[in-house]
Design a protein around this motif. Structure first.
Motif, short mmCIF file in Angstrom:
data_model
loop_
_atom_site.label_atom_id
_atom_site.label_comp_id
_atom_site.label_asym_id
_atom_site.label_seq_id
_atom_site.Cartn_x
_atom_site.Cartn_y
_atom_site.Cartn_z
N ARG A 159 -4.87 -3.15 -7.03
CA ARG A 159 -6.10 -3.61 -6.38
C ARG A 159 -7.17 -2.53 -6.47
O ARG A 159 -8.28 -2.79 -6.89
N LYS A 160 -6.77 -1.31 -6.07
CA LYS A 160 -7.73 -0.21 -6.11
C LYS A 160 -7.05 1.07 -5.61
O LYS A 160 -5.96 1.04 -5.04
N ARG A 178 0.85 -1.20 0.00
CA ARG A 178 0.00 0.00 0.00
C ARG A 178 0.87 1.24 0.00
O ARG A 178 1.79 1.37 0.81
N ASP A 210 -2.02 -1.05 -3.78
CA ASP A 210 -3.12 -0.08 -3.80
C ASP A 210 -2.61 1.25 -3.27
O ASP A 210 -1.50 1.33 -2.72
#
Length: 207
Positions: A130-131, A77, A106
């Protein structure tokens, strides 16, 4: 059942000498467009003249060192501060895309600034993203309008995203010296039950 399976799976891999990191965070910069009093990443304590800004070279060096010791990083992340303020983000995304041991990534944003075209293009083509997670600051009028623009672009480029609506703010303890010994600090760190791990530093500097 899923938690049991995953625990059993990772235990077996550890017994075989295989180390997988489920989740790790990389702080790209402490620079932020907001000044939240109870930011859980403690960004409110960085003064404008003493901001940490990672360099592309040193962030890659840190990831290379980490990847050399493990078999995989399941989820990386990218956070800040505001990660979209990091000027070398396009090049960093290229690097992440090229690394076999980094399986997915992400980005966590406060949704207060537009995402630049080179970043949108890379995320659109990415096989690992992922997003993009957008924190809910919709109660602030100016940010709400900006978030609507960001959502529109993410939809246009078919980039997965989530709006972290309905989250709960917690009042964090203020940072102050408690007179703990080195051993007590280590014991306190080891007793922490937080499930996330953040990496910051590795040669960046105040900017």
């Amino acid at each position: 059942m899923r938690k049991f399976f995953l625990r059993s799976y990772f235990q077996k891999r550890v017994l075989r000498g295989i180390v997988d990191i489920p989740y790790v965070e990389i702080v790209l910069t402490t620079k932020c467009t907001l000044r939240c009093e109870h930011c859980c990443n403690l960004m409110q304590y960085f003064t404008p003249k003493a901001q940490y800004v990672g360099t592309l070279e040193n962030i890659i060096e840190s990831l290379e060192q980490l990847c050399s010791k493990v078999s995989s990083i399941n989820r990386l992340r990218l956070i800040g501060g505001e990660p979209f303020l990091f000027k070398d983000l396009p090049q960093l995304l290229d690097y992440i895309e090229s690394q076999k041991k980094i399986l997915t990534y992400d980005i966590l944003s406060n949704g207060s600034i537009d995402i630049k075209e080179p970043i949108l293009q890379r995320m659109k083509k990415s096989k690992k993203i992922r997003k993009v997670s957008i924190s809910d600051y919709s109660h602030v009028p100016n940010i709400r309008l900006k978030q609507e623009s960001i959502f529109k672009n993410l939809k246009k480029y078919r980039i997965p995203f989530s709006f972290l609506k309905g989250g709960t703010w917690h009042r964090l303890e203020r940072i102050h010296k408690r007179g703990r010994s080195k051993e007590q600090i280590i014991a306190n760190y080891l007793s922490c039950r937080a499930s996330c791990v953040s990496l910051i530093g590795g040669g960046g500097g105040a900017k």
